[in-house]
Design an enzyme around this catalytic site. Sequence first.
Site, PDB file in Angstrom:
ATOM      1  N   PRO A   9       7.311  -0.345  -0.934  1.00 39.19           N
ATOM      2  CA  PRO A   9       7.035   1.091  -0.857  1.00 39.19           C
ATOM      3  C   PRO A   9       5.557   1.447  -0.717  1.00 39.19           C
ATOM      4  O   PRO A   9       4.690   0.778  -1.278  1.00 39.19           O
ATOM      5  CB  PRO A   9       7.593   1.635  -2.181  1.00 39.19           C
ATOM      6  CG  PRO A   9       7.691   0.466  -3.074  1.00 39.19           C
ATOM      7  CD  PRO A   9       7.951  -0.728  -2.193  1.00 39.19           C
ATOM      8  N   ASN A  10       5.355   2.494   0.055  1.00 41.29           N
ATOM      9  CA  ASN A  10       4.042   3.111   0.301  1.00 41.29           C
ATOM     10  C   ASN A  10       3.163   2.329   1.270  1.00 41.29           C
ATOM     11  O   ASN A  10       2.113   2.827   1.687  1.00 41.29           O
ATOM     12  CB  ASN A  10       3.282   3.380  -1.018  1.00 41.29           C
ATOM     13  CG  ASN A  10       4.063   4.293  -1.937  1.00 41.29           C
ATOM     14  OD1 ASN A  10       4.409   5.407  -1.543  1.00 41.29           O
ATOM     15  ND2 ASN A  10       4.403   3.831  -3.128  1.00 41.29           N
ATOM     16  N   ARG A  63      -3.838   5.560   2.572  1.00 40.39           N
ATOM     17  CA  ARG A  63      -3.804   5.792   1.127  1.00 40.39           C
ATOM     18  C   ARG A  63      -4.827   4.899   0.429  1.00 40.39           C
ATOM     19  O   ARG A  63      -4.937   3.713   0.708  1.00 40.39           O
ATOM     20  CB  ARG A  63      -2.397   5.550   0.572  1.00 40.39           C
ATOM     21  CG  ARG A  63      -2.110   4.146   0.223  1.00 40.39           C
ATOM     22  CD  ARG A  63      -0.998   3.983  -0.789  1.00 40.39           C
ATOM     23  NE  ARG A  63      -0.603   2.594  -0.758  1.00 40.39           N
ATOM     24  CZ  ARG A  63      -0.063   1.939  -1.758  1.00 40.39           C
ATOM     25  NH1 ARG A  63       0.229   2.559  -2.873  1.00 40.39           N
ATOM     26  NH2 ARG A  63       0.232   0.676  -1.652  1.00 40.39           N
ATOM     27  N   TYR A 107      -7.029  -0.428  -0.657  1.00 35.02           N
ATOM     28  CA  TYR A 107      -6.166  -1.156   0.283  1.00 35.02           C
ATOM     29  C   TYR A 107      -6.772  -1.322   1.679  1.00 35.02           C
ATOM     30  O   TYR A 107      -6.152  -1.951   2.537  1.00 35.02           O
ATOM     31  CB  TYR A 107      -4.804  -0.446   0.377  1.00 35.02           C
ATOM     32  CG  TYR A 107      -4.072  -0.383  -0.945  1.00 35.02           C
ATOM     33  CD1 TYR A 107      -3.527  -1.537  -1.503  1.00 35.02           C
ATOM     34  CD2 TYR A 107      -3.942   0.817  -1.651  1.00 35.02           C
ATOM     35  CE1 TYR A 107      -2.871  -1.503  -2.722  1.00 35.02           C
ATOM     36  CE2 TYR A 107      -3.283   0.869  -2.870  1.00 35.02           C
ATOM     37  CZ  TYR A 107      -2.752  -0.285  -3.402  1.00 35.02           C
ATOM     38  OH  TYR A 107      -2.102  -0.251  -4.609  1.00 35.02           O
ATOM     39  N   ASN A 164       5.130  -8.649   0.406  1.00 31.73           N
ATOM     40  CA  ASN A 164       4.330  -7.787  -0.460  1.00 31.73           C
ATOM     41  C   ASN A 164       5.308  -6.746  -1.003  1.00 31.73           C
ATOM     42  O   ASN A 164       5.606  -5.757  -0.341  1.00 31.73           O
ATOM     43  CB  ASN A 164       3.198  -7.099   0.307  1.00 31.73           C
ATOM     44  CG  ASN A 164       2.348  -6.248  -0.625  1.00 31.73           C
ATOM     45  OD1 ASN A 164       2.740  -6.005  -1.769  1.00 31.73           O
ATOM     46  ND2 ASN A 164       1.206  -5.787  -0.148  1.00 31.73           N
ATOM     47  N   ALA A 208       4.991  -1.799  -5.305  1.00 33.38           N
ATOM     48  CA  ALA A 208       5.315  -1.433  -6.687  1.00 33.38           C
ATOM     49  C   ALA A 208       6.582  -2.120  -7.207  1.00 33.38           C
ATOM     50  O   ALA A 208       6.737  -2.297  -8.425  1.00 33.38           O
ATOM     51  CB  ALA A 208       5.443   0.079  -6.802  1.00 33.38           C
ATOM     52  N   GLU A 214       4.219 -14.611  -2.206  1.00 34.05           N
ATOM     53  CA  GLU A 214       3.999 -13.231  -2.668  1.00 34.05           C
ATOM     54  C   GLU A 214       2.563 -12.837  -2.332  1.00 34.05           C
ATOM     55  O   GLU A 214       1.627 -13.572  -2.648  1.00 34.05           O
ATOM     56  CB  GLU A 214       4.227 -13.208  -4.187  1.00 34.05           C
ATOM     57  CG  GLU A 214       3.984 -11.881  -4.862  1.00 34.05           C
ATOM     58  CD  GLU A 214       4.200 -11.985  -6.386  1.00 34.05           C
ATOM     59  OE1 GLU A 214       4.750 -13.010  -6.872  1.00 34.05           O
ATOM     60  OE2 GLU A 214       3.789 -11.050  -7.084  1.00 34.05           O
ATOM     61  N   HIS A 235      -0.413  -9.712  -2.409  1.00 34.78           N
ATOM     62  CA  HIS A 235      -0.923  -8.399  -2.802  1.00 34.78           C
ATOM     63  C   HIS A 235      -2.274  -8.207  -2.141  1.00 34.78           C
ATOM     64  O   HIS A 235      -3.132  -9.108  -2.214  1.00 34.78           O
ATOM     65  CB  HIS A 235      -1.073  -8.288  -4.326  1.00 34.78           C
ATOM     66  CG  HIS A 235       0.207  -8.585  -5.027  1.00 34.78           C
ATOM     67  ND1 HIS A 235       1.269  -7.723  -4.999  1.00 34.78           N
ATOM     68  CD2 HIS A 235       0.610  -9.673  -5.710  1.00 34.78           C
ATOM     69  CE1 HIS A 235       2.269  -8.269  -5.656  1.00 34.78           C
ATOM     70  NE2 HIS A 235       1.908  -9.449  -6.097  1.00 34.78           N
ATOM     71  N   ARG A 293      -6.768  -4.697 -12.070  1.00 35.73           N
ATOM     72  CA  ARG A 293      -6.339  -3.295 -12.112  1.00 35.73           C
ATOM     73  C   ARG A 293      -5.585  -2.994 -13.410  1.00 35.73           C
ATOM     74  O   ARG A 293      -5.706  -3.721 -14.388  1.00 35.73           O
ATOM     75  CB  ARG A 293      -5.527  -2.991 -10.851  1.00 35.73           C
ATOM     76  CG  ARG A 293      -6.339  -3.220  -9.566  1.00 35.73           C
ATOM     77  CD  ARG A 293      -5.539  -2.932  -8.318  1.00 35.73           C
ATOM     78  NE  ARG A 293      -5.165  -1.516  -8.253  1.00 35.73           N
ATOM     79  CZ  ARG A 293      -4.287  -1.030  -7.384  1.00 35.73           C
ATOM     80  NH1 ARG A 293      -3.693  -1.832  -6.505  1.00 35.73           N
ATOM     81  NH2 ARG A 293      -3.995   0.257  -7.391  1.00 35.73           N
TER      82      ARG A 293
HETATM   83  C1  DHK Z   1       0.503  -2.691  -3.430  1.00 40.37           C
HETATM   84  C2  DHK Z   1       1.028  -1.673  -4.161  1.00 40.37           C
HETATM   85  O1  DHK Z   1       1.573  -0.607  -3.554  1.00 40.37           O
HETATM   86  C3  DHK Z   1       0.950  -1.643  -5.626  1.00 40.37           C
HETATM   87  O2  DHK Z   1       2.058  -0.998  -6.204  1.00 40.37           O
HETATM   88  C4  DHK Z   1       0.782  -3.025  -6.226  1.00 40.37           C
HETATM   89  C5  DHK Z   1       0.009  -3.941  -4.067  1.00 40.37           C
HETATM   90  C6  DHK Z   1      -0.334  -3.777  -5.521  1.00 40.37           C
HETATM   91  C7  DHK Z   1      -1.080  -4.583  -3.223  1.00 40.37           C
HETATM   92  O3  DHK Z   1      -2.176  -4.833  -3.712  1.00 40.37           O
HETATM   93  O4  DHK Z   1      -0.822  -4.875  -2.047  1.00 40.37           O
HETATM   94  O5  DHK Z   1       0.499  -2.911  -7.595  1.00 40.37           O
END
Ligand code: DHK
Length: 150
Positions: A11-12, A19, A24, A75, A78, A99, A101, A108
């Site tokens: 998500p996101n 964002r 990111y 990835n 959340a 995995e 991130h 964090r």
């Molecule tokens: C991306 C997210 O959206 C967060 O919820 C994770 C992760 C970290 C990232 O660092 O790619 O906590």
Amino acid sequence: MSRLVFVLNGPNLNLLGKRQPEIYGRETLADVEAECRKVAKDLGLDIRFHQSNREYEIIDWIHEAREIAGGIVINPAAFTHTSVAVLDALNTFDHPVIEVHISNVHKREAFRHHSYVSLRADAVIAGCGTQGYLLGIQRVARLIDQGARK
Ligand code: DHK
């Protein structure tokens, strides 16, 4: 072993580049997909690249990967910190799981320090920015070449 790799995004991540770019980065998910395709091609891998904000879609793609893929780079965003269901799905997959991130989750908030997915992942890459996806694909290629199973 299959040289097809699923690259899955939670998500996101559809908003990548827009964002919180200070966390990111400014690259979009389409940029990341293009780079992943380039690296995969050089390694002789095919990729399926997906993103969803819906947990069930991530799970369905893992089930699809079970039938046809030799590795997963994920990835979970959340869902990393919340989803026993994603962990259970990954536990049905017999080949390498990496995995990824983008951010260093350990630098964090405390709630980001725990990952359900890490209970299954063969490797975890955090804090390398979007390069983490490319490192993940390289690692999967190496493990496929070595004929790795769970
Ligand atoms: C991306 C997210 O959206 C967060 O919820 C994770 C992760 C970290 C990232 O660092 O790619 O906590």
